[in-house]
Design a protein around this motif. Structure first.
Motif, PDB file in Angstrom:
ATOM      1  N   UNK A   1       0.833  -1.202   0.000  1.00  0.00           N
ATOM      2  CA  UNK A   1       0.000   0.000   0.000  1.00  0.00           C
ATOM      3  C   UNK A   1       0.867   1.252   0.000  1.00  0.00           C
ATOM      4  N   UNK A   2       0.356   2.281  -0.656  1.00  0.00           N
ATOM      5  CA  UNK A   2       1.002   3.592  -0.634  1.00  0.00           C
ATOM      6  C   UNK A   2       1.091   4.052   0.820  1.00  0.00           C
ATOM      7  N   UNK A   3       2.206   4.660   1.212  1.00  0.00           N
ATOM      8  CA  UNK A   3       2.494   4.903   2.630  1.00  0.00           C
ATOM      9  C   UNK A   3       1.369   5.583   3.414  1.00  0.00           C
ATOM     10  N   UNK A   4       0.797   6.692   2.928  1.00  0.00           N
ATOM     11  CA  UNK A   4      -0.307   7.299   3.702  1.00  0.00           C
ATOM     12  C   UNK A   4      -1.506   6.359   3.842  1.00  0.00           C
ATOM     13  N   UNK A   5      -1.790   5.590   2.786  1.00  0.00           N
ATOM     14  CA  UNK A   5      -2.887   4.620   2.844  1.00  0.00           C
ATOM     15  C   UNK A   5      -2.544   3.512   3.831  1.00  0.00           C
ATOM     16  N   UNK A   6      -1.283   3.102   3.829  1.00  0.00           N
ATOM     17  CA  UNK A   6      -0.828   2.050   4.743  1.00  0.00           C
ATOM     18  C   UNK A   6      -0.975   2.504   6.195  1.00  0.00           C
ATOM     19  N   UNK A   7      -0.644   3.760   6.447  1.00  0.00           N
ATOM     20  CA  UNK A   7      -0.796   4.300   7.803  1.00  0.00           C
ATOM     21  C   UNK A   7      -2.258   4.257   8.237  1.00  0.00           C
ATOM     22  N   UNK A   8      -3.148   4.669   7.330  1.00  0.00           N
ATOM     23  CA  UNK A   8      -4.582   4.636   7.632  1.00  0.00           C
ATOM     24  C   UNK A   8      -5.052   3.207   7.867  1.00  0.00           C
ATOM     25  N   UNK A   9      -4.510   2.284   7.093  1.00  0.00           N
ATOM     26  CA  UNK A   9      -4.865   0.862   7.229  1.00  0.00           C
ATOM     27  C   UNK A   9      -4.527   0.353   8.628  1.00  0.00           C
ATOM     28  N   UNK A  10      -3.303   0.619   9.073  1.00  0.00           N
ATOM     29  CA  UNK A  10      -2.893   0.139  10.397  1.00  0.00           C
ATOM     30  C   UNK A  10      -3.658   0.854  11.513  1.00  0.00           C
ATOM     31  N   UNK A  11      -3.963   2.128  11.305  1.00  0.00           N
ATOM     32  CA  UNK A  11      -4.732   2.863  12.306  1.00  0.00           C
ATOM     33  C   UNK A  11      -6.136   2.271  12.449  1.00  0.00           C
ATOM     34  N   UNK A  12      -6.763   1.964  11.327  1.00  0.00           N
ATOM     35  CA  UNK A  12      -8.100   1.375  11.361  1.00  0.00           C
ATOM     36  C   UNK A  12      -8.078  -0.004  12.017  1.00  0.00           C
ATOM     37  N   UNK A  13      -7.069  -0.804  11.675  1.00  0.00           N
ATOM     38  CA  UNK A  13      -6.959  -2.125  12.293  1.00  0.00           C
ATOM     39  C   UNK A  13      -6.765  -2.003  13.801  1.00  0.00           C
ATOM     40  N   UNK A  14      -5.967  -1.029  14.201  1.00  0.00           N
ATOM     41  CA  UNK A  14      -5.743  -0.802  15.631  1.00  0.00           C
ATOM     42  C   UNK A  14      -7.038  -0.383  16.319  1.00  0.00           C
ATOM     43  N   UNK A  15      -7.811   0.474  15.653  1.00  0.00           N
ATOM     44  CA  UNK A  15      -9.085   0.918  16.229  1.00  0.00           C
ATOM     45  C   UNK A  15     -10.045  -0.252  16.422  1.00  0.00           C
ATOM     46  N   UNK A  16     -10.104  -1.131  15.430  1.00  0.00           N
ATOM     47  CA  UNK A  16     -10.985  -2.295  15.536  1.00  0.00           C
ATOM     48  C   UNK A  16     -10.531  -3.220  16.668  1.00  0.00           C
ATOM     49  N   UNK A  17      -9.218  -3.389  16.800  1.00  0.00           N
ATOM     50  CA  UNK A  17      -8.692  -4.241  17.875  1.00  0.00           C
ATOM     51  C   UNK A  17      -8.983  -3.628  19.241  1.00  0.00           C
ATOM     52  N   UNK A  18      -8.870  -2.303  19.329  1.00  0.00           N
ATOM     53  CA  UNK A  18      -9.159  -1.618  20.595  1.00  0.00           C
ATOM     54  C   UNK A  18     -10.628  -1.778  20.969  1.00  0.00           C
ATOM     55  N   UNK A  19     -11.495  -1.691  19.971  1.00  0.00           N
ATOM     56  CA  UNK A  19     -12.930  -1.839  20.219  1.00  0.00           C
ATOM     57  C   UNK A  19     -13.272  -3.218  20.768  1.00  0.00           C
ATOM     58  N   UNK A  20     -12.485  -4.216  20.376  1.00  0.00           N
ATOM     59  CA  UNK A  20     -12.725  -5.576  20.869  1.00  0.00           C
ATOM     60  C   UNK A  20     -11.835  -5.907  22.070  1.00  0.00           C
ATOM     61  N   UNK A  21     -11.198  -4.872  22.638  1.00  0.00           N
ATOM     62  CA  UNK A  21     -10.327  -5.013  23.816  1.00  0.00           C
ATOM     63  C   UNK A  21      -9.112  -5.902  23.569  1.00  0.00           C
ATOM     64  N   UNK A  22      -8.711  -6.025  22.328  1.00  0.00           N
ATOM     65  CA  UNK A  22      -7.483  -6.757  22.005  1.00  0.00           C
ATOM     66  C   UNK A  22      -6.348  -5.734  21.963  1.00  0.00           C
ATOM     67  N   UNK A  23      -5.896  -5.340  23.142  1.00  0.00           N
ATOM     68  CA  UNK A  23      -4.932  -4.244  23.243  1.00  0.00           C
ATOM     69  C   UNK A  23      -3.572  -4.604  22.662  1.00  0.00           C
ATOM     70  N   UNK A  24      -3.180  -5.861  22.787  1.00  0.00           N
ATOM     71  CA  UNK A  24      -1.880  -6.278  22.248  1.00  0.00           C
ATOM     72  C   UNK A  24      -1.846  -6.137  20.729  1.00  0.00           C
TER      73      UNK A  24
END
Length: 217
Positions: free
Chosen positions: A83-106
């Motif tokens: 992925x293009x770098x800015x898109x890649x950053x957004x991708x990881x941020x979104x994945x992190x948000x979804x993990x946080x919502x499910x309390x998967x902090x690691x």
């Protein structure tokens, strides 16, 4: 309109194959002056498939509160490193948000670190990612790491008043736990000066105000 866009984004490869076939057909049967156009579009679609992916259409799902739909879309990204770098950053941020919502902090922490390690992200992403890392460390009880991330988040710059106030409130809370009353007052003042609009953050400010009133000096 969105349905058409969604279809194109999710089927870029198959559309590209069809366009390539059309291009070759036109080239051999009609003229290459006409055949090159669908072939060029096909190449661009393949590039977009790997460098942009379906991340761009997820905003619609998020706005509509369709978290499950957004998660299904993000799971379609098979090669995030392309992925293009800015898109890649957004991708990881979104994945992190979804993990946080499910309390998967690691998992959330791992995704945020990946996004930061990629580099090339704008300051807003860096600040927000560091803020989230600080919040995760805070929830895990690692106050030293939380404090480091939160201070870096503030230094990097945060995108809005609510984010800034959140960072300063957490820093004030950490200072209180350390009985650093001067530091807690300083960070509380910064949080208040940020003038957040979010009701929950304003409520936290008002709650902390009670503690600040009890601190001598």
């Amino acid at each position: 309109m969105f349905a058409v866009r969604r279809f194109i984004v999710l089927n870029r490869i198959w559309i590209a194959v069809a366009l390539l076939a059309l291009g070759f057909y036109l080239g051999f049967e009609v003229t290459w002056w006409l055949g090159w156009l669908p072939m060029l579009i096909a190449v661009l679609m393949v590039v977009a498939h790997f460098m942009v992916g379906p991340v761009t259409i997820m905003q619609r799902y998020i706005e509509e509160g369709d978290v499950e739909g957004a998660q299904k879309i993000i799971q379609r990204v098979k090669y995030p490193n392309l992925l293009y770098k800015p898109i890649r950053s957004a991708y990881y941020m979104l994945k992190a948000n979804f993990s946080t919502m499910s309390d998967d902090l690691d998992s959330a922490e791992a995704e945020l670190r990946k996004g930061l390690e990629m580099g090339g992200a704008d300051k807003d992403f860096q600040g927000t990612a560091l803020l989230q890392l600080g919040s995760i460390a805070y929830r895990k009880g690692n106050m030293k790491e939380a404090s480091e991330h939160l201070r870096k988040a503030v230094q990097s710059g945060l995108p809005d008043a609510d984010s800034s106030a959140t960072a300063y409130l957490q820093l004030a809370s950490i200072a209180l736990q350390r009985r650093d009353f001067k530091g807690s007052k300083f960070y509380y003042g910064k949080a208040k000066a940020a003038k957040p609009k979010n009701e929950q953050i304003v409520e936290q400010l008002n709650e902390m105000k009670k503690y600040m009133a009890r601190i001598p000096g």
